[in-house]
Write a protein that holds these residues in place. Structure first.
Motif, PDB file in Angstrom:
ATOM      1  N   GLN A  20       0.821  -1.213   0.000  1.00 55.65           N
ATOM      2  CA  GLN A  20       0.000   0.000   0.000  1.00 55.65           C
ATOM      3  C   GLN A  20       0.849   1.255   0.000  1.00 55.65           C
ATOM      4  OE1 GLN A  20      -0.149  -2.717   1.995  1.00 55.65           O
ATOM      5  NE2 GLN A  20      -2.095  -2.797   3.120  1.00 55.65           N
ATOM      6  N   TRP A  21       2.064   1.161   0.531  1.00 57.89           N
ATOM      7  CA  TRP A  21       2.981   2.296   0.559  1.00 57.89           C
ATOM      8  C   TRP A  21       4.118   2.140  -0.446  1.00 57.89           C
ATOM      9  CZ3 TRP A  21       3.951   3.472   6.501  1.00 57.89           C
ATOM     10  CH2 TRP A  21       2.771   4.006   7.057  1.00 57.89           C
ATOM     11  N   ASP A  22       3.943   1.286  -1.423  1.00 54.67           N
ATOM     12  CA  ASP A  22       4.982   1.046  -2.430  1.00 54.67           C
ATOM     13  C   ASP A  22       6.213   0.383  -1.805  1.00 54.67           C
ATOM     14  OD1 ASP A  22       6.207   1.156  -5.007  1.00 54.67           O
ATOM     15  OD2 ASP A  22       7.262   3.000  -4.455  1.00 54.67           O
ATOM     16  N   TRP A  23       6.021  -0.377  -0.755  1.00 52.92           N
ATOM     17  CA  TRP A  23       7.114  -1.092  -0.103  1.00 52.92           C
ATOM     18  C   TRP A  23       7.087  -2.548  -0.548  1.00 52.92           C
ATOM     19  CZ3 TRP A  23       7.105   1.075   5.626  1.00 52.92           C
ATOM     20  CH2 TRP A  23       7.465   2.430   5.586  1.00 52.92           C
ATOM     21  N   ALA A  24       7.371  -2.743  -1.839  1.00 47.82           N
ATOM     22  CA  ALA A  24       7.328  -4.073  -2.437  1.00 47.82           C
ATOM     23  C   ALA A  24       7.930  -3.978  -3.838  1.00 47.82           C
ATOM     24  CB  ALA A  24       5.894  -4.590  -2.509  1.00 47.82           C
ATOM     25  N   THR A  25       8.199  -5.128  -4.425  1.00 44.76           N
ATOM     26  CA  THR A  25       8.598  -5.249  -5.825  1.00 44.76           C
ATOM     27  C   THR A  25       7.596  -6.181  -6.481  1.00 44.76           C
ATOM     28  OG1 THR A  25      10.932  -5.005  -5.233  1.00 44.76           O
ATOM     29  CG2 THR A  25      10.448  -5.943  -7.400  1.00 44.76           C
ATOM     30  N   ARG A  26       6.976  -5.743  -7.563  1.00 41.58           N
ATOM     31  CA  ARG A  26       5.818  -6.476  -8.089  1.00 41.58           C
ATOM     32  C   ARG A  26       6.155  -7.898  -8.525  1.00 41.58           C
ATOM     33  NH1 ARG A  26       1.950  -2.089 -11.266  1.00 41.58           N
ATOM     34  NH2 ARG A  26       1.681  -0.706  -9.468  1.00 41.58           N
ATOM     35  N   ASP A  27       7.359  -8.094  -9.051  1.00 36.06           N
ATOM     36  CA  ASP A  27       7.773  -9.453  -9.387  1.00 36.06           C
ATOM     37  C   ASP A  27       8.895  -9.926  -8.459  1.00 36.06           C
ATOM     38  OD1 ASP A  27       9.682  -7.732 -10.378  1.00 36.06           O
ATOM     39  OD2 ASP A  27       9.640  -8.484 -12.439  1.00 36.06           O
ATOM     40  N   GLY A  28       8.952  -9.340  -7.273  1.00 36.37           N
ATOM     41  CA  GLY A  28       9.994  -9.697  -6.324  1.00 36.37           C
ATOM     42  C   GLY A  28       9.906 -11.134  -5.851  1.00 36.37           C
ATOM     43  N   ALA A  29       8.689 -11.704  -5.834  1.00 33.68           N
ATOM     44  CA  ALA A  29       8.553 -13.086  -5.382  1.00 33.68           C
ATOM     45  C   ALA A  29       9.355 -14.034  -6.260  1.00 33.68           C
ATOM     46  CB  ALA A  29       7.075 -13.488  -5.380  1.00 33.68           C
ATOM     47  N   ARG A  30       9.488 -13.706  -7.542  1.00 37.95           N
ATOM     48  CA  ARG A  30      10.295 -14.553  -8.429  1.00 37.95           C
ATOM     49  C   ARG A  30      11.760 -14.480  -8.046  1.00 37.95           C
ATOM     50  NH1 ARG A  30       8.815 -12.817 -14.411  1.00 37.95           N
ATOM     51  NH2 ARG A  30      10.423 -14.404 -14.857  1.00 37.95           N
ATOM     52  N   ALA A  31      12.232 -13.291  -7.699  1.00 38.40           N
ATOM     53  CA  ALA A  31      13.620 -13.154  -7.260  1.00 38.40           C
ATOM     54  C   ALA A  31      13.846 -13.875  -5.942  1.00 38.40           C
ATOM     55  CB  ALA A  31      13.993 -11.677  -7.126  1.00 38.40           C
ATOM     56  N   VAL A  32      12.914 -13.700  -5.001  1.00 39.96           N
ATOM     57  CA  VAL A  32      13.048 -14.376  -3.709  1.00 39.96           C
ATOM     58  C   VAL A  32      13.038 -15.886  -3.893  1.00 39.96           C
ATOM     59  CG1 VAL A  32      11.918 -14.770  -1.493  1.00 39.96           C
ATOM     60  CG2 VAL A  32      12.109 -12.446  -2.389  1.00 39.96           C
ATOM     61  N   GLY A  33      12.230 -16.385  -4.842  1.00 38.16           N
ATOM     62  CA  GLY A  33      12.217 -17.810  -5.121  1.00 38.16           C
ATOM     63  C   GLY A  33      13.568 -18.314  -5.592  1.00 38.16           C
ATOM     64  N   LEU A  34      14.220 -17.558  -6.474  1.00 36.02           N
ATOM     65  CA  LEU A  34      15.551 -17.938  -6.947  1.00 36.02           C
ATOM     66  C   LEU A  34      16.566 -17.900  -5.806  1.00 36.02           C
ATOM     67  CD1 LEU A  34      15.611 -15.935 -10.308  1.00 36.02           C
ATOM     68  CD2 LEU A  34      15.459 -18.428 -10.074  1.00 36.02           C
ATOM     69  N   LEU A  35      16.498 -16.848  -4.995  1.00 38.75           N
ATOM     70  CA  LEU A  35      17.461 -16.701  -3.899  1.00 38.75           C
ATOM     71  C   LEU A  35      17.234 -17.758  -2.822  1.00 38.75           C
ATOM     72  CD1 LEU A  35      17.372 -12.807  -3.560  1.00 38.75           C
ATOM     73  CD2 LEU A  35      19.118 -14.183  -4.711  1.00 38.75           C
ATOM     74  N   SER A  36      15.994 -18.149  -2.612  1.00 38.69           N
ATOM     75  CA  SER A  36      15.673 -19.098  -1.549  1.00 38.69           C
ATOM     76  C   SER A  36      16.201 -20.500  -1.833  1.00 38.69           C
ATOM     77  CB  SER A  36      14.158 -19.152  -1.332  1.00 38.69           C
ATOM     78  OG  SER A  36      13.677 -17.907  -0.873  1.00 38.69           O
ATOM     79  N   ALA A  37      16.551 -20.756  -3.079  1.00 39.24           N
ATOM     80  CA  ALA A  37      17.124 -22.062  -3.416  1.00 39.24           C
ATOM     81  C   ALA A  37      18.589 -22.168  -3.012  1.00 39.24           C
ATOM     82  CB  ALA A  37      16.970 -22.322  -4.920  1.00 39.24           C
ATOM     83  N   ARG A  38      19.157 -21.065  -2.579  1.00 44.84           N
ATOM     84  CA  ARG A  38      20.560 -21.049  -2.173  1.00 44.84           C
ATOM     85  C   ARG A  38      20.675 -21.189  -0.657  1.00 44.84           C
ATOM     86  NH1 ARG A  38      23.248 -21.618  -6.859  1.00 44.84           N
ATOM     87  NH2 ARG A  38      25.083 -21.004  -5.671  1.00 44.84           N
ATOM     88  N   GLN A  39      21.883 -21.547  -0.208  1.00 47.86           N
ATOM     89  CA  GLN A  39      22.085 -21.825   1.211  1.00 47.86           C
ATOM     90  C   GLN A  39      22.421 -20.587   2.035  1.00 47.86           C
ATOM     91  OE1 GLN A  39      25.037 -24.920   1.677  1.00 47.86           O
ATOM     92  NE2 GLN A  39      24.092 -26.234   0.126  1.00 47.86           N
ATOM     93  N   ASN A  40      22.984 -19.561   1.394  1.00 47.92           N
ATOM     94  CA  ASN A  40      23.544 -18.464   2.182  1.00 47.92           C
ATOM     95  C   ASN A  40      23.370 -17.149   1.432  1.00 47.92           C
ATOM     96  OD1 ASN A  40      25.002 -16.798   3.842  1.00 47.92           O
ATOM     97  ND2 ASN A  40      26.805 -18.082   3.952  1.00 47.92           N
TER      98      ASN A  40
END
Length: 296
Positions: free
Chosen positions: A199-219
């Motif tokens: 609501q305050w523009d504190w997000a990235t609209r396709d950020g979930a895709r980036a987080v998904g890629l990063l979450s596959a890593r260990q560190n």
């Protein structure tokens, strides 16, 4: 005898006499491996908004120079400094935008450190797709390696829709694929990659895709700006840390009806402003964060 700082002395003391016998004989690969086992620290500054004028900071033209003086006065010099976006305050005038960027560039030239890393915020880049930023400071997304850590800079601001975009997400996937499974990876970005408060523009609209890629890593650790105060959150195994601003603080998400700056307090003129030290140690998977509040 040449001067040696405290961190260098501690590293040499821990290695003992062997360092003097073997240092000159190291191959490039051995030297790289040795550097990967060194501790280091960098400084994160964010949201300087150079060019802002308003009641939220009556000392808007003095705060950045004071912050530079404070960083230069640190007892140990950081390996590098990173500014995580909104270097300048938004303006519809392309000439004024470039003027502010030139002034910001001239100010940070006083920083007593060899390497300064920059990335845009939406105030710098959303109105011209990052054109002026690239003219002054170079690419808006890139990667680099430092002492065993792979750093990735993502641009989620040049697109006015607050997206990374397919091309950049594809590049991120390739960057990650080129690193070992246990690689230490740090991501710098401006907006949060997760939905902190859309609501305050504190997000990235396709950020979930980036987080998904990063979450596959260990560190993986993400450092960002944009929200003008500290916030720490985990998305699966990924740690996200926002930084304070150097112009005015903003309230916590949803704590007031509108996203307006916290009022300036003449009795505590720099309350809520500051910068951060981030220390990396090879034996520790997490990073040690030290917050430095701005002082009058």
């Amino acid at each position: 005898m040449s001067a040696i700082d405290r961190r260098q002395f501690l590293r040499l003391a821990g290695l003992g006499g062997a360092v003097f016998a073997s240092g000159l004989a190291r191959t490039p690969a051995a030297r790289a491996a040795a550097m990967a086992n060194e501790d280091f620290f960098f400084v994160q500054l964010s949201d300087t908004h150079w060019g802002y004028e308003g009641p939220a900071n009556p000392d808007a033209r003095g705060t950045l120079p004071k912050a530079i003086d404070a960083v230069n006065a640190l007892a140990d010099k950081p390996d590098f400094i990173v500014f995580t976006g909104d270097l300048t305050h938004t303006t519809d005038d392309p000439r004024e935008r470039r003027k502010r960027m030139a002034e910001f560039r001239d100010h940070i030239a006083r920083l007593d450190v060899k390497t300064v890393r920059l990335m845009p915020g939406e105030h710098d880049a959303s109105l011209d797709a990052g054109k002026a930023f690239r003219e002054f400071f170079g690419p808006t997304s890139y990667s680099f390696d430092h002492k065993g850590v792979h750093f990735i800079v993502l641009d989620n601001v040049s697109d006015p829709g607050a997206r990374l975009g397919d091309d950049q997400l594809g590049w991120l996937e390739k960057e990650l694929a080129g690193q070992p499974a246990d690689a230490r990876i740090v991501v710098f970005t401006h907006r949060p990659l997760f939905d902190l408060y859309p609501q305050w523009d504190w997000a990235t609209r396709d950020g979930a895709r980036a987080v998904g890629l990063l979450s596959a890593r260990q560190n993986v650790t993400v450092f960002y700006g944009h929200i003008h105060h500290e916030h720490h959150q985990m998305t699966g195994p990924v740690a996200h840390h926002s930084a304070r601003s150097l112009i005015f603080p903003l309230p916590e998400a949803g704590s007031q009806p509108k996203r307006t700056p916290l009022p300036w307090d003449p009795a505590q003129p720099y309350r809520g402003l500051g910068f951060r030290e981030v220390k990396a140690a090879p034996a520790a998977p997490a990073y040690a964060l030290s917050e430095f509040p701005m002082k009058a």
